[in-house]
Design a protein around this motif. Structure first.
Motif, PDB file in Angstrom:
ATOM      1  N   GLY A 295       0.904  -0.811   0.277  1.00 13.56           N
ATOM      2  CA  GLY A 295      -0.218   0.124  -0.256  1.00 13.56           C
ATOM      3  C   GLY A 295       0.692   1.344  -0.402  1.00 13.56           C
ATOM      4  N   VAL A 296      -0.080   2.618   0.162  1.00 16.87           N
ATOM      5  CA  VAL A 296       0.296   3.876  -0.424  1.00 16.87           C
ATOM      6  C   VAL A 296       1.152   4.042   1.266  1.00 16.87           C
ATOM      7  N   ASN A 297       2.615   4.293   1.394  1.00 16.64           N
ATOM      8  CA  ASN A 297       2.824   5.086   3.327  1.00 16.64           C
ATOM      9  C   ASN A 297       2.457   6.368   2.980  1.00 16.64           C
ATOM     10  N   LEU A 298       1.295   6.839   2.828  1.00 17.07           N
ATOM     11  CA  LEU A 298       0.945   8.280   3.810  1.00 17.07           C
ATOM     12  C   LEU A 298       1.460   9.418   5.042  1.00 17.07           C
ATOM     13  N   GLU A 299       1.815   8.192   5.610  1.00 15.09           N
ATOM     14  CA  GLU A 299       2.794   9.429   6.299  1.00 15.09           C
ATOM     15  C   GLU A 299       4.048   9.995   5.592  1.00 15.09           C
ATOM     16  N   LYS A 300       4.407   8.972   4.569  1.00 14.84           N
ATOM     17  CA  LYS A 300       5.755   9.694   4.170  1.00 14.84           C
ATOM     18  C   LYS A 300       4.986  10.821   2.950  1.00 14.84           C
ATOM     19  N   TRP A 301       4.325  10.613   2.629  1.00 17.85           N
ATOM     20  CA  TRP A 301       3.864  11.617   1.460  1.00 17.85           C
ATOM     21  C   TRP A 301       3.306  12.657   2.021  1.00 17.85           C
TER      22      TRP A 301
END
Length: 148
Positions: free
Chosen positions: A18-24
């Protein structure tokens, strides 16, 4: 016998998919911060230094500025970046100072709702601003309107 994990053992397993929302979110904060510095100082320079400076800021100044699509988009971009930047910062504080659960969900939901409402209202104000509305009584119009 108790086995103690190595100090470098992660407390919880890393997410693999999945997408790493914290990184983005982190990347967004840095990029929007740089853009906001440019937008805000441009905004302050034009409003406070050019022309008569702060003494020229009134209803007519804003009406004239927002008659130009360039300044409409400048101000909307500044609004969106600043509001999302601030909301993301508040979300980080909620994550840091609350435990996962209902309180955290309610606070994040309140942040989301307030950000969306303010973004919609702010964008509508900028793009629907009409300093000289048709059919308005002449005594309510600013002096620069043709009917006044």
């Amino acid at each position: 016998m108790t086995v103690i994990d190595s100090p470098r053992t992660p407390a919880r397993p890393a997410r693999r998919s999945g997408v790493n929302l914290e990184k983005w979110g982190w990347v967004y904060m840095r990029a929007s911060g740089v853009l906001l510095v440019v937008l805000i100082f441009g905004h302050l320079f034009v409003n406070l230094m050019v022309g008569e400076g702060v003494h020229a800021i009134d209803f007519g100044f804003v009406g004239g500025k927002w008659a130009d699509p360039f300044w409409q988009w400048w101000d909307v971009l500044m609004l969106w970046l600043a509001l999302i930047h601030g909301t993301n910062g508040m979300r980080t504080l909620v994550n840091d100072y609350t435990n996962p659960g209902m309180v955290q969900k309610v606070l994040k939901g309140a942040l989301l709702v307030s950000a969306v409402v303010l973004l919609v209202l702010g964008t509508l104000v900028v793009f629907t601003f009409e300093p000289c509305p048709a059919g308005a009584p002449a005594d309510l119009l600013p002096s620069f309107c043709p009917a006044a």
